[in-house]
Design an enzyme around this catalytic site. Structure first.
Site, PDB file in Angstrom:
ATOM      1  N   TYR A 145      68.446   9.927 -33.550  1.00  0.00           N
ATOM      2  CA  TYR A 145      68.775  10.913 -32.933  1.00  0.00           C
ATOM      3  C   TYR A 145      69.939  11.710 -33.458  1.00  0.00           C
ATOM      4  O   TYR A 145      70.309  12.857 -32.931  1.00  0.00           O
ATOM      5  CB  TYR A 145      69.309  10.402 -31.469  1.00  0.00           C
ATOM      6  CG  TYR A 145      68.328   9.901 -30.734  1.00  0.00           C
ATOM      7  CD1 TYR A 145      67.621   8.906 -31.066  1.00  0.00           C
ATOM      8  CD2 TYR A 145      67.845  10.386 -29.220  1.00  0.00           C
ATOM      9  CE1 TYR A 145      66.570   8.264 -30.270  1.00  0.00           C
ATOM     10  CE2 TYR A 145      66.977   9.907 -28.584  1.00  0.00           C
ATOM     11  CZ  TYR A 145      66.087   8.832 -28.840  1.00  0.00           C
ATOM     12  OH  TYR A 145      65.292   8.307 -28.322  1.00  0.00           O
ATOM     13  N   LYS A 192      65.158  -4.140 -35.289  1.00  0.00           N
ATOM     14  CA  LYS A 192      64.094  -4.140 -36.058  1.00  0.00           C
ATOM     15  C   LYS A 192      64.396  -4.681 -37.449  1.00  0.00           C
ATOM     16  O   LYS A 192      63.956  -3.852 -38.703  1.00  0.00           O
ATOM     17  CB  LYS A 192      63.166  -3.212 -35.999  1.00  0.00           C
ATOM     18  CG  LYS A 192      61.563  -3.140 -36.744  1.00  0.00           C
ATOM     19  CD  LYS A 192      60.744  -4.099 -35.652  1.00  0.00           C
ATOM     20  CE  LYS A 192      59.631  -4.227 -36.538  1.00  0.00           C
ATOM     21  NZ  LYS A 192      58.457  -5.439 -35.804  1.00  0.00           N
ATOM     22  N   ASP A 225      60.684  -5.906 -30.778  1.00  0.00           N
ATOM     23  CA  ASP A 225      59.349  -6.014 -30.322  1.00  0.00           C
ATOM     24  C   ASP A 225      59.004  -7.201 -29.332  1.00  0.00           C
ATOM     25  O   ASP A 225      58.597  -7.099 -28.411  1.00  0.00           O
ATOM     26  CB  ASP A 225      58.181  -5.860 -31.413  1.00  0.00           C
ATOM     27  CG  ASP A 225      58.481  -6.644 -32.781  1.00  0.00           C
ATOM     28  OD1 ASP A 225      59.498  -7.171 -32.598  1.00  0.00           O
ATOM     29  OD2 ASP A 225      57.852  -6.515 -33.531  1.00  0.00           O
ATOM     30  N   ASP A 249      66.673   3.811 -25.614  1.00  0.00           N
ATOM     31  CA  ASP A 249      66.021   4.961 -24.925  1.00  0.00           C
ATOM     32  C   ASP A 249      64.720   4.345 -24.323  1.00  0.00           C
ATOM     33  O   ASP A 249      64.551   4.602 -22.828  1.00  0.00           O
ATOM     34  CB  ASP A 249      65.785   6.179 -25.728  1.00  0.00           C
ATOM     35  CG  ASP A 249      65.586   7.159 -25.049  1.00  0.00           C
ATOM     36  OD1 ASP A 249      65.493   7.300 -23.752  1.00  0.00           O
ATOM     37  OD2 ASP A 249      65.193   8.379 -25.772  1.00  0.00           O
ATOM     38  N   ASP A 253      64.257   2.799 -19.737  1.00  0.00           N
ATOM     39  CA  ASP A 253      63.121   3.341 -18.882  1.00  0.00           C
ATOM     40  C   ASP A 253      62.228   2.504 -18.364  1.00  0.00           C
ATOM     41  O   ASP A 253      62.003   2.406 -17.246  1.00  0.00           O
ATOM     42  CB  ASP A 253      62.500   4.700 -19.362  1.00  0.00           C
ATOM     43  CG  ASP A 253      63.222   6.036 -19.227  1.00  0.00           C
ATOM     44  OD1 ASP A 253      64.447   6.006 -18.922  1.00  0.00           O
ATOM     45  OD2 ASP A 253      62.733   6.869 -19.157  1.00  0.00           O
TER      46      ASP A 253
END
Ligand code: NAD
Length: 511
Positions: A145, A192, A225, A249, A253
């Site tokens: 970002y 990750k 994951d 992010d 959600d």
């Protein structure tokens, strides 16, 4: 937020009424923003929130009025004065080079922590995960970002993923402090780092370091994951999750939706010197102006704001009234169809819903767990106007840094790595010698495979042999001059450093 006894709740609710109102900045936003903000402010006023709102304009009108950031310079004055923003959702106009105002505010005010509590309200709001009670702490300023993107060749664009040690330290420490203050028992870090060993690896490393300072809290790490898969299937295993920006992010959600609706969650953006509170949903232009929007997300964000500004009593009063409202089957249209009762209740409008919450002020929920909030010590509260000056995160010591070589990135149309290597080897490049060529990170020379598909973007690694002396910066400049003179299209370079005995760059895949 955790359960407390009714006696404790009533004791906190009886706290002092006569404090000076705290100035806050309020931005109604676009679409349903003004409706849900009015409903929220009405509940805050009725609950006795000791606040003095200063209203500013942000969003679509400001964008279209010529401020491409979505906020006028004068509004920053209010924000910098109050250091607290309660913000309705805003519409980002498509095209026209408009920047996301959310990202602008987060970065300009240094709001490094995005905190999103997600809780199920079963049996009153239908969800497949009745035991879900997770707080996601998302890093808010770094990672992909940073918005640093370049087109480098006809075929390849890049986005820089930036992770800093102070940034990791700040967010990880925030997550542990949040857990401790709010009676949470476990913090799970998700990265990750099996693939991004340096960037995500640093986040994980700092997590391990900081977690040792919090022996009372269980710390665990999961690869994002499998971690996300477990969150989706067994959310009861999780308590607080801390994760870099992009994963956070997406994950936040998903988790919010798992509780029954994204419309139910509020979020806090916390920095050392300021904080912003908002619902997680957008401006919902499809229902704007109809008075039917659910104000719950913004109301719960306002509850977080009240805790932040030191009014946990009012926050708990509103939150418990809101839970009682849900228990009584009072729903706005978005939730009415998801109510767990067999009879679909008649939906309430935004203001009627606010009135229903106001009617229940002072009540505790009967089935859902009542909430209480701790009175946070201002000295330990980042972003609070009366917070003590927090020590800056530890700045990493300057290490001995040795140049070992350079990666030169080339734009070349010929897809043969062998041809490219032969042409590069024919150029006289001083002490720096071609060691390796990769394409999209995979080694294609020497000993590449014909099966590897190549783009027009080549990374050529130049180093001195181990037996030779180390290169200097001028050797890199001479190499670039020689390659340019020979007609190569150099698009960028990355110096290869050793930091106090540790390699500061990744190997090529297959190297
Ligand atoms: P959205 O969240 O506005 O709407 C998605 C769906 O959820 C719509 O059907 C909407 O009617 C419904 N919905 C959302 N909030 C609701 C509420 N409180 N009550 C009842 N129903 C609700 O997402 P979108 O349509 O993708 O985005 C619309 C605009 O909002 C875009 O311009 C986007 O950039 C902006 N946006 C802003 C923010 C923010 O300001 N924080 C966040 C997300 C999107």
């Amino acid at each position: 937020m955790k359960n407390d006894t009714p006696q404790q709740l009533l004791a906190t609710a009886a706290q002092d009424e006569c404090q000076t109102p705290v100035p806050i900045t309020v931005a109604h936003g676009d679409g349903i923003g003004p409706e849900i903000m009015e409903a929220t402010l009405k509940v805050l006023r009725a609950a006795g929130a000791r606040i003095a709102p200063e209203v500013i304009e942000v969003g679509e009108k400001v964008y279209l009025g010529g401020h491409s950031s979505g906020i006028a310079p004068s509004s920053w004055d209010s924000l910098r004065r109050t250091r607290v923003l309660l913000k309705g959702p805003i519409t980002t106009p498509s095209g026209g080079g408009y920047k996301s105002l959310n990202v602008t505010i987060r970065k300009t005010l240094g709001l490094y922590a995005n905190v999103r509590p997600c809780i199920s309200y079963s049996p009153f709001v239908a969800t497949q995960h009745p035991g879900l009670d997770i707080v996601i702490v998302r890093e808010n300023e770094e990672d992909l970002y940073a918005g640093i993107e370049h087109r480098q060749t006809d075929e390849v664009v890049q986005c820089l993923k930036l992770i800093s040690r102070p940034g990791c330290e700040r967010i990880v420490r925030y997550a542990f402090e949040y857990a401790r203050t709010n009676g949470r028992r476990k913090v799970t870090c998700m990265t990750k780092d099996n693939i991004m060993k340096m960037t995500d690896g640093l986040f994980h490393e700092v997590f391990d370091e900081v977690s040792r300072e919090y022996p009372d809290i269980t710390a665990e790490h999961m690869i994002i994951d499998i971690g996300a898969a477990r969150v989706a299937t067994r959310p009861e295993l999780f308590d607080v999750i801390v994760t870099p920006n992009l994963y956070g992010d997406i994950l936040s959600d998903i988790v919010a939706e798992m509780t029954g609706s994204v419309g139910l969650a509020g979020s806090a953006n916390i920095g050392e010197r300021a904080a912003m509170f908002e619902a997680i949903h957008g401006s919902a232009p499809d229902i704007a102006g109809k008075g039917v929007a659910n104000p719950s997300g913004l109301l719960l964000a306002a509850v977080m704001m009240l805790v932040h500004i030191g009014q946990p009593d009012v926050a708990a009063r509103i939150h418990n009234a809101w839970l009682s409202t849900l228990e009584d089957g009072v729903f706005t249209a978005d939730l009415a169809s998801r109510a767990s009762s067999s009879r679909v209740p008649l939906p309430f409008g935004s203001m009627d819903f606010a009135d229903a919450v106001i009617e229940r002020l002072g009540r505790l929920p009967q089935t859902l767990a009542a909430v209480s909030y701790p009175d946070i010590d201002p000295a330990a509260a980042p972003g609070r106007a009366d917070a003590a000056q927090k020590p800056a995160p530890v700045v990493a010591p300057a290490l001995a840094k040795t140049l070992l070589g350079v990666d030169v990135f080339l734009h070349e149309h010929d897809r043969s790595a062998q041809n490219l290597a032969e042409r590069l080897l024919s150029v006289s490049t001083g002490p720096l010698k071609l060691q390796l060529i990769t394409n999209r990170g995979v080694k294609v020379w020497p000993n590449g495979f014909d099966e590897t598909s190549c783009t027009d973007h080549w990374r050529c690694r130049y180093m001195t042999g181990e037996e030779q002396s180390l290169p200097g910066r001028r050797d890199v400049v001479a190499l670039l001059a020689a390659l340019t003179e020979a007609g190569f299209d150099v698009i960028k370079t990355e110096n290869l450093f050793d930091f106090a005995g540790q390699r500061g760059f990744s190997l090529g895949q297959g190297q």
